[in-house]
Every structure is written in structure tokens, then in C-alpha cells.
Design an enzyme around this catalytic site. Structure first.
Site: not given
Length: 310
Positions: A140, A204, A31-32, A178, A144, A78, A75
Site C-alpha cells: 500500500y 501503548s 465509488d464502489n 472500515k 502511494k 485500497c 480519495e
């Protein structure tokens, strides 16, 4: 040894937990940790080693060996749908994944990786793992999608397992780092604990997503590894439920009833998935037959976890 990239992140750390629950601790987390808050996801878990993702990539590209690797759960990525630095996104999500895939193929190591429902873009139906249904809205999603396309070329000739999971709206424990990208359930809980009236976007009740509990996501990953199935699969519940349903479950847990509705942001219009619902035909055909938690079940369990020390 099992390698989990992004292992200090949300889904990665839940996979580590599920491995621990099976008595597996010989795990290398990659990881980072520049974000100094992510380490908390690993504090209660047992791993054998940690490596920075840049150092790991250097070793992978050099063909260095890590001993007997039983599987790689990739996993690390970004995952910000609001990140528009295309070069960074493609380096981080596409090129890195290709290097790791080929490393695994050369050594017959099972390779299980995170794809995304973002590959489908603004669809409102037919979330099916096939090219004609894929049209990502952001870089993003494109990163993917492109890796999935790359995998599709390789799958017919691959001698070892390759499986990609198109995660839908995942929520649950270990996502606190996150920030703004954490789930609606997480933010509602924070607002309620701060004594605020929780907020939802106007409309919503009409925004419906396939909300899938992270524990279920980890279970699917481990089942596929244990059963050796290859392919690209949707990973959701197969049910679209509203953001209102998420709020209702959070409010019920906290024994509150007030909600505030705020205007929908202009900057998100046209770039926001208003509806997602995984088609689970291929997942079920592959043999995975366990049920997925409903929003009411999953959010209630998540609220209990978030408030366990309260």
C-alpha cells in the site's frame, strides 16, 4: 461540477460534507458500493450524481466529458495496509491514479489526491516530503510512494494544479464501514458502548502517532483547491500523541476509567509504525496557517458525533 472519487468512503465523504457546508452540491461521487454499508456516509449529504468506479475509469480512458469540472478530489484507493495482493494494489492505487491525473492535465482541471504517511515506512523521525526519507513497509505504502514519484516528474511542467496530501493517522466521523481498519477511537467507543473493558496493546503509552481529525483534513483539501497551490504535502498535526492519550479522551467522554492491555501481535512486529509525526514546514510555507485539533479536542468531538443518537 466537482468529482470526488472514494466519495462514499471515509475522507471522501467528509470532503463532500465540507463542500456541502459551502453550499456546493453539484458533486459527482465515484465509488464502489459493493460494500453495502458505505452508503450511510452519503445519506445526510447532497450530491448531483453517483457512478461506479469501474464505469468511471472506462469513461475517463475513453476521454468522455463530464461537463465543466471545477476540481477532482481523488480519495478512492485500497487503503488497507494489510493487503498483500500487489497487482490489485498497483492497479487500484497507481494505474487508476495515473489515468485520472492525465485526464485532468489535458483539461486543466485541478487534481487533489490522497497520498499517505505510509510512504515513510518505519521511520521514527524526519517525516519530510523528500525522496531520501521515503521507504514504505508494505505494498500500500509503495503504491502511494510510486504515484508521488510519478507526480514529481510531472509537476515542473504542469499547467494546472496537482496536489497530494500525505495523510497521517486520520480519525473521525464516517469511518464505521472500515471495520478493523477504523481508528482506535472508533473501536474504543464501540467497546465502551457494548459494556466491555476497552483494550489497547501493551506499551501503548510508547506508541505515538500523528492523529489528525478528519474535519481538519477536509479543511486543508478545500483550502488548497481555493488557493491553487501545487505540490506534495504532509497532512497531520505536527504533534505525535500516544494511543494512551486517545484512550484517555474516550474514557473521559464515557466517564469510565478501566483499560485492559493485550499482547502486541507477532504478525505486526516489524510492519508497524511505532511513531509518526508530520513535518509541517512545507504545509505552513504554502500558506496554510490554521491550527489542528489535539487528540483531546478531536476525540471528544468524535465521541459526541458517534453517540449523537444515544
Amino acid at each position: 461540477m466537482i468529482i470526488v472519487t472514494g466519495g462514499a468512503g471515509f475522507i471522501g465523504s467528509n470532503i463532500v460534507k465540507s463542500l456541502n457546508d459551502k453550499g456546493i452540491t453539484d458533486i459527482l461521487v465515484v465509488d464502489n458500493l459493493k460494500d453495502g454499508t458505505k452508503f450511510v456516509n452519503l445519506v445526510d449529504l447532497n450530491i448531483a450524481d453517483y457512478m461506479d468506479k469501474e464505469d468511471f475509469l472506462i469513461q475517463i480512458m475513453a476521454g468522455e466529458e463530464f461537463g465543466d469540472i471545477e476540481a477532482v478530489f481523488h480519495e478512492g484507493a485500497c487503503s488497507s495496509t494489510t493487503e498483500w495482493d500487489g497487482k490489485y494494489m498497483m492497479d487500484n492505487n497507481y494505474q487508476y491514479s495515473k489515468e485520472l491525473l492525465h485526464y485532468c492535465l489535458e483539461r486543466d482541471i485541478p487534481f487533489l489526491y490522497a497520498s499517505s504517511a505510509a510512504t515513510y515506512g518505519g521511520r521514527t523521525s524526519d517525516f519530510i516530503e523528500s525522496r531520501e526519507y521515503e521507504k514504505p513497509l508494505n505494498v500500500y505504502g509503495y503504491s502511494k510512494f510510486l504515484f508521488d514519484e510519478y507526480v514529481r516528474q510531472i509537476l515542473p511542467e504542469a499547467s494546472s494544479q496537482i496536489v497530494g496530501f500525505r495523510y497521517f493517522n486520520v480519525y473521525g466521523p464516517r469511518e464505521g464501514h472500515k471495520g478493523s481498519m477504523a481508528s482506535v477511537a472508533f473501536h474504543l467507543n464501540t467497546q465502551l458502548n457494548n459494556g466491555e473493558t476497552p483494550k489497547l496493546f501493551e506499551g501503548s503509552e510508547n506508541f505515538k502517532r500523528d492523529f489528525v481529525y478528519v474535519g481538519d483534513v477536509a479543511d486543508v483539501n478545500l483550502w488548497f483547491w481555493e488557493n491553487g497551490v501545487s505540490g506534495i504535502f504532509n497532512l497531520g498535526t505536527g504533534r505525535a500523541e500516544s494511543f494512551q492519550a486517545v484512550a484517555d479522551a474516550a474514557l473521559a467522554y464515557h466517564k469510565k476509567s478501566d483499560l485492559e492491555y493485550i499482547p502486541f501481535p507477532e504478525k505486526l512486529k516489524g510492519r508497524y509504525q511505532a511513531f509518526t509525526q508530520a513535518d509541517l514546514t512545507n504545509l505552513r510555507a504554502a500558506g496554510y496557517d490554521k491550527p489542528f485539533k489535539t487528540v483531546a479536542e478531536g476525540v471528544t468531538e468524535y465521541m459526541a458525533w458517534l453517540n449523537r443518537d444515544a
